[in-house]
Design a protein around this motif. Structure first.
Motif, PDB file in Angstrom:
ATOM      1  N   THR A  47     -22.151  42.272 -48.942  1.00 55.81           N
ATOM      2  CA  THR A  47     -21.410  42.039 -47.707  1.00 55.81           C
ATOM      3  C   THR A  47     -20.976  43.358 -47.088  1.00 55.81           C
ATOM      4  O   THR A  47     -21.092  43.547 -45.868  1.00 55.81           O
ATOM      5  CB  THR A  47     -20.176  41.150 -47.982  1.00 55.81           C
ATOM      6  N   GLU A  48     -20.486  44.292 -47.901  1.00 56.95           N
ATOM      7  CA  GLU A  48     -20.075  45.597 -47.388  1.00 56.95           C
ATOM      8  C   GLU A  48     -21.254  46.361 -46.785  1.00 56.95           C
ATOM      9  O   GLU A  48     -21.117  47.002 -45.737  1.00 56.95           O
ATOM     10  CB  GLU A  48     -19.419  46.428 -48.495  1.00 56.95           C
ATOM     11  N   PHE A  50     -23.999  45.024 -45.442  1.00 56.95           N
ATOM     12  CA  PHE A  50     -24.365  44.374 -44.189  1.00 56.95           C
ATOM     13  C   PHE A  50     -23.379  44.713 -43.075  1.00 56.95           C
ATOM     14  O   PHE A  50     -23.779  44.954 -41.931  1.00 56.95           O
ATOM     15  CB  PHE A  50     -24.473  42.861 -44.361  1.00 56.95           C
ATOM     16  N   LYS A  51     -22.086  44.727 -43.399  1.00 60.18           N
ATOM     17  CA  LYS A  51     -21.078  45.075 -42.390  1.00 60.18           C
ATOM     18  C   LYS A  51     -21.261  46.514 -41.920  1.00 60.18           C
ATOM     19  O   LYS A  51     -21.154  46.803 -40.728  1.00 60.18           O
ATOM     20  CB  LYS A  51     -19.664  44.870 -42.946  1.00 60.18           C
ATOM     21  N   ARG A  52     -21.532  47.413 -42.844  1.00 58.42           N
ATOM     22  CA  ARG A  52     -21.743  48.819 -42.491  1.00 58.42           C
ATOM     23  C   ARG A  52     -22.994  48.965 -41.626  1.00 58.42           C
ATOM     24  O   ARG A  52     -22.995  49.691 -40.630  1.00 58.42           O
ATOM     25  CB  ARG A  52     -21.844  49.671 -43.744  1.00 58.42           C
ATOM     26  N   ALA A  54     -24.325  46.667 -39.675  1.00 58.46           N
ATOM     27  CA  ALA A  54     -24.045  46.078 -38.361  1.00 58.46           C
ATOM     28  C   ALA A  54     -23.212  47.035 -37.512  1.00 58.46           C
ATOM     29  O   ALA A  54     -23.469  47.210 -36.318  1.00 58.46           O
ATOM     30  CB  ALA A  54     -23.328  44.738 -38.523  1.00 58.46           C
ATOM     31  N   ARG A  55     -22.232  47.678 -38.138  1.00 59.17           N
ATOM     32  CA  ARG A  55     -21.394  48.641 -37.417  1.00 59.17           C
ATOM     33  C   ARG A  55     -22.238  49.812 -36.925  1.00 59.17           C
ATOM     34  O   ARG A  55     -22.127  50.232 -35.775  1.00 59.17           O
ATOM     35  CB  ARG A  55     -20.254  49.128 -38.302  1.00 59.17           C
ATOM     36  N   ARG A  56     -23.114  50.321 -37.788  1.00 57.30           N
ATOM     37  CA  ARG A  56     -23.974  51.444 -37.393  1.00 57.30           C
ATOM     38  C   ARG A  56     -24.911  51.043 -36.269  1.00 57.30           C
ATOM     39  O   ARG A  56     -25.178  51.831 -35.358  1.00 57.30           O
ATOM     40  CB  ARG A  56     -24.770  51.947 -38.591  1.00 57.30           C
ATOM     41  N   ARG A  58     -24.375  48.854 -33.970  1.00 59.91           N
ATOM     42  CA  ARG A  58     -23.599  48.786 -32.728  1.00 59.91           C
ATOM     43  C   ARG A  58     -23.306  50.180 -32.200  1.00 59.91           C
ATOM     44  O   ARG A  58     -23.335  50.422 -31.004  1.00 59.91           O
ATOM     45  CB  ARG A  58     -22.286  48.043 -32.959  1.00 59.91           C
TER      46      ARG A  58
END
Length: 77
Positions: A47-48, A50-52, A54-56, A58
């Motif tokens: 999860t971490e 994937f979140k990282r 997605a943030r990158r 964006r």
């Protein structure tokens, strides 16, 4: 301050495997398991990651519109 952990109901075969691996590494079971726990804690979860990502995407990556425009332009060529 360091904390203690206790793991209950460890199956016999798992305990034997851990004990053997600790001995092969020249460590006590506690030392061996502490090394393993530290390694696990330092590794990001799925999860971490994937979140990282997605943030990158964006912050650094192309937008959906950029991608669609590039596809359209590629088809027109």
């Amino acid at each position: 301050m360091a904390k203690n952990l206790q793991i209950r109901n460890v199956p016999d075969d798992v305990h034997s495997t851990v004990r053997a691996r600790a001995a092969a590494a020249g460590l006590s079971v506690s030392e061996y398991l502490l090394d393993q726990i530290i390694e696990i804690a330092n590794r990001p979860t799925q999860t971490e990651v994937f979140k990282r990502a997605a943030r990158r995407a964006r912050e650094e990556g192309p937008t959906v519109d950029d991608i669609l425009t590039a596809i359209k332009e590629g088809r027109e060529e």
